[in-house]
Design an enzyme around this catalytic site. Structure first.
Site, PDB file in Angstrom:
ATOM      1  N   CYS A   4       0.841  -1.206   0.000  1.00 52.75           N
ATOM      2  CA  CYS A   4       0.000   0.000   0.000  1.00 52.75           C
ATOM      3  C   CYS A   4       0.875   1.255   0.000  1.00 52.75           C
ATOM      4  O   CYS A   4       1.522   1.574   0.995  1.00 52.75           O
ATOM      5  CB  CYS A   4      -0.908  -0.032   1.221  1.00 52.75           C
ATOM      6  N   CYS A  62       0.085   4.041   2.479  1.00 48.33           N
ATOM      7  CA  CYS A  62       0.439   3.630   3.852  1.00 48.33           C
ATOM      8  C   CYS A  62       1.896   4.010   4.132  1.00 48.33           C
ATOM      9  O   CYS A  62       2.235   4.473   5.222  1.00 48.33           O
ATOM     10  CB  CYS A  62       0.277   2.126   4.031  1.00 48.33           C
TER      11      CYS A  62
END
Lengths: 108, 306
Positions: A33, A36
């Site tokens: 991700c 993230c």
């Protein structure tokens, strides 16, 4: 992972988060991700600044699917702020630091 | 402290501008915005950026660009610019209540996924409504999802989602796809993918507690409304430039892109430059964005010398 950040798992979630005596910010994340990774430095900064006032934890959704499912996570990064065992705030997506600290300050 | 250069946005355009401006000793201040690293951070593998024969992930590439800019003295801040005043010099930009001033501004705020514009869609964003299959597909293992759009990116998202979902439905307003032949063929050949032809979503059903549970679809030919159950809705209907805060301050074209003078990054305000997807609706590649970022830094440097 910085020493102020707790690594959360399905196994320790109840003890570390739901039974915590201070508010807990849980960062649901995964290796794959991008956003993230983008907020990771912000989370680390917050962990340093809020040491003792709030617990900051990270939960890898790849390895801990049960907790992610339990809280209906459908998009990451996803930050849940727990206070006294229940979800006080939810932040979906990468946001500036002040958005996070404002909500965190509300429960401290 | 008044700056020589402020850069707004940190995709390949903004960070390349930062590298060049920093190397020219202009000590740029770089605002990272909502999505540091830009759209590339939500892609997986980048296979067409020159110099990486094995490919590189979007986040890694952007991390390298950021480090390269910082190495030469670019200062990056994880904040978003919310207001600008280009009516006099030095130019003013605000992040919330904090005011910054600069002799030049380079705009590289890029573009964002376009949304349908439905209230219910906005409410359920992150609760089953997504514009990023690579980010959120993981959460739809053995579920049914819809992908809205008919172009190549919709086809790519749909195919990617079949790795997780049990059933993927494209929702397309027309009776044939706009996607390339090869992608259309892949869609038709994939047993997990079906298409709702001549259909548009008029409402996304669900609550933030339940997540998305379905949609209302309108038939574009007959106007009939029908309901379809699903667990997620992915948008792939194109991009829109992030120019909201520049509206009325700079000349924008009909689609909202910043207008730049041909063969340059000059905007309608001397001293304000634009690069990357915010001024490019045609190429929209990491490498073209980086190229125009380089141009913007050189344009700014020369402007400051004059």
């Amino acid at each position: 992972m910085s020493k102020e950040i707790v690594e959360l798992t399905d196994a320790n979630f109840e003890d570390e988060v739901l039974k915590s005596e201070i508010p807990v910010l849980v960062d649901f994340w995964a290796e794959w991700c991008g956003p993230c990774k983008a907020i990771a430095p912000t989370i680390a900064e917050i962990a340093g600044e809020y040491a003792g006032k709030a617990k900051i934890g990270k939960l890898n959704v790849d390895n801990n699917r049960d907790s992610a499912m339990k809280f209906g996570i459908r998009s990451i990064p996803n930050l849940l702020i727990f206070n006294s065992g229940s979800v006080a705030h939810q932040i979906v997506g990468a946001v500036p630091k002040s958005n996070i600290t404002t909500l965190l300050d509300e429960v401290i | 402290m008044n700056r020589k250069v402020i850069i707004i946005g940190t995709g390949p355009a903004g960070l390349t501008a930062a590298i060049y401006a920093a190397r020219a000793n202009l000590q740029p201040l770089v605002f990272e915005g909502q999505q540091p690293g830009g759209q590339l951070t939500i892609t997986s593998e980048v296979e067409n950026f020159p110099g990486f024969p094995e490919g590189i992930t979007g986040p890694e590439l952007m991390d390298s660009l950021r480090k390269q800019a910082q190495k030469f003295g670019a200062e990056t801040v994880f904040n978003q610019i919310t207001k600008v005043d280009f009516s006099r010099r030095p130019f003013k930009v605000w992040s919330g209540d904090n005011l910054y001033t600069s002799d030049t501004v380079i705009i590289s705020t890029g573009a964002s996924a376009q949304w349908l514009g439905l209230k219910s869609e906005k409410k359920l964003m992150g609760y089953g409504v997504s514009a990023c299959a690579t980010c959120d597909g993981f959460f739809y293992r053995d579920k049914k999802v819809l992908v809205v759009g008919g172009g190549d990116s919709a086809a790519e998202e749909a195919i990617f989602l079949t790795k997780f979902a049990s059933e993927v439905w494209l929702v397309h307003r027309r009776d044939e796809l706009r996607a390339s032949k090869i992608m259309t063929q892949r869609i038709m050949d994939n047993p997990k993918i079906n298409v709702h032809w001549n259909s548009v979503i008029t409402e996304v059903l669900g609550t933030t507690d339940s997540g998305v549970v379905g949609v209302k679809l309108e038939d574009t030919k007959t106007g009939t409304i029908r309901q379809d159950d699903c667990d997620g809705v992915f948008l792939a209907i194109g991009h829109t430039p992030n120019t909201e805060i520049f509206n009325t301050k700079l000349e924008l074209n009909a689609k909202g892109y910043i207008v730049t003078k041909p063969d340059s990054t000059y905007t309608s305000v001397p001293g304000v430059f634009a690069c990357g997807d915010v001024q490019d609706s045609i190429y929209r590649q990491a490498i073209t964005a980086a190229g125009s970022g380089c141009m913007a830094a050189i344009d700014a440097e020369r402007y400051l010398e004059d």
